[in-house]
Motif scaffolding. Structure first.
Motif, short mmCIF file in Angstrom:
data_model
loop_
_atom_site.label_atom_id
_atom_site.label_comp_id
_atom_site.label_asym_id
_atom_site.label_seq_id
_atom_site.Cartn_x
_atom_site.Cartn_y
_atom_site.Cartn_z
N SER A 106 -67.02 7.41 -79.37
CA SER A 106 -66.12 8.39 -79.98
C SER A 106 -66.79 9.72 -80.33
O SER A 106 -66.22 10.78 -80.07
CB SER A 106 -65.46 7.80 -81.23
OG SER A 106 -66.44 7.44 -82.20
N ASN A 107 -67.99 9.69 -80.90
CA ASN A 107 -68.61 10.95 -81.27
C ASN A 107 -69.11 11.73 -80.07
O ASN A 107 -69.09 12.96 -80.07
CB ASN A 107 -69.73 10.72 -82.28
CG ASN A 107 -69.20 10.33 -83.65
OD1 ASN A 107 -68.01 10.46 -83.92
ND2 ASN A 107 -70.07 9.84 -84.51
N ALA A 108 -69.53 11.02 -79.01
CA ALA A 108 -69.86 11.71 -77.76
C ALA A 108 -68.60 12.37 -77.18
O ALA A 108 -68.67 13.49 -76.65
CB ALA A 108 -70.45 10.73 -76.75
N ILE A 109 -67.47 11.69 -77.30
CA ILE A 109 -66.21 12.26 -76.84
C ILE A 109 -65.88 13.52 -77.61
O ILE A 109 -65.48 14.55 -77.04
CB ILE A 109 -65.07 11.23 -76.96
CG1 ILE A 109 -65.29 10.07 -75.97
CG2 ILE A 109 -63.71 11.88 -76.73
CD1 ILE A 109 -64.35 8.89 -76.19
N MET B 184 -65.35 17.18 -76.05
CA MET B 184 -64.10 17.92 -76.23
C MET B 184 -64.36 19.30 -76.82
O MET B 184 -63.76 20.30 -76.41
CB MET B 184 -63.14 17.12 -77.12
CG MET B 184 -62.63 15.84 -76.49
SD MET B 184 -61.78 14.75 -77.69
CE MET B 184 -60.29 15.69 -78.04
N ALA B 185 -65.25 19.36 -77.81
CA ALA B 185 -65.56 20.64 -78.44
C ALA B 185 -66.19 21.60 -77.43
O ALA B 185 -65.82 22.78 -77.37
CB ALA B 185 -66.50 20.42 -79.63
N ALA B 186 -67.13 21.09 -76.63
CA ALA B 186 -67.82 21.95 -75.67
C ALA B 186 -66.93 22.37 -74.52
O ALA B 186 -66.95 23.52 -74.08
CB ALA B 186 -69.06 21.23 -75.15
N GLU B 187 -66.13 21.42 -74.02
CA GLU B 187 -65.33 21.67 -72.82
C GLU B 187 -64.04 22.41 -73.10
O GLU B 187 -63.59 23.23 -72.29
CB GLU B 187 -65.03 20.34 -72.13
CG GLU B 187 -64.30 20.46 -70.81
CD GLU B 187 -65.15 21.06 -69.69
OE1 GLU B 187 -64.58 21.40 -68.65
OE2 GLU B 187 -66.38 21.16 -69.87
#
Length: 207
Positions: free
Chosen positions: A68-71, A75-78
């Motif tokens: 979840s935190n990698a997701i 999401m923030a970067a992309e």
């Protein structure tokens, strides 16, 4: 209506799924959430994407991703631009640390949460619950001290660093056990509760 391009796999009563769905709302993404895990079980199709038998997993036509935190970071970067993924690596790291810090807090909260949400009251182990609440409070005292100096875990404005603990804060404040007061956390939580995506996706019955 166009088919959503962003798919989130996972049941909404999971803390980790709530993180991702709430952040999708914050980003204004068109998404589709599909129930999987828990009472919904796992399909072979899902396990081919995520063999860990855990949730969530996301697909966006570019990547299939779990954890979840990698997701959230992806999401923030992309999709978030600099508003959500700070250009300065120090600013980004100072917010990012709270995402990893949340993992230790989650373990402390596990017994109180599972007792209240998923265990018949007659089977509660009050000693274990009390120890869990004490462990939560010990962690939260660190967060309280930080929020006495900064308005958000992400620093000067609400950001991705606030998402993981925002989900767990709802559980903390919902648990019907005696707990110490943390005024700065309570103030932070009141402000988060005003965010529409939080109200609709996180503040649901604990089950």
């Amino acid at each position: 209506m166009a088919k959503p391009f962003f798919t989130i796999w996972g049941r909404l009563n999971s803390h980790n799924v709530k993180k991702v769905v709430w952040f999708a709302e914050e980003l204004g993404l068109a998404y589709e959430r599909r129930d999987i895990g828990g009472q919904f079980g796992f399909t072979d199709e899902y396990l081919a994407k995520n063999p860990n038998r855990l949730i969530p997993t996301i697909e966006d036509g570019k990547v299939v991703l779990w954890e979840s935190n990698a997701i959230l970071r992806y999401m923030a970067a992309e999709y978030g631009g600099e508003r959500w993924f700070a250009a300065d690596p120090i600013d980004r790291a100072l917010a990012d640390r709270w995402m990893d810090w949340q993992a230790a807090y989650a373990e402390a909260q596990r017994v109180p949460f599972l007792s209240f949400a998923r265990t018949p009251r007659e089977n509660w182990d009050m000693s274990a619950i009390e120890q869990g609440v004490i462990a939560c409070a010990r962690h939260l005292s660190v967060m309280e001290r930080y929020l006495q100096e900064k308005p958000w875990l992400s620093g000067g404005q609400f950001g991705v660093g606030d998402i993981p603990m925002g989900v767990y804060a709802y559980t903390w404040f919902s648990l019907p056990f005696d707990k110490p007061d943390f005024p700065a956390i309570a103030n932070w939580y009141d402000r988060i509760r005003g965010r529409p995506g939080y109200a609709s996706q996180v503040m649901i019955p604990l089950t």
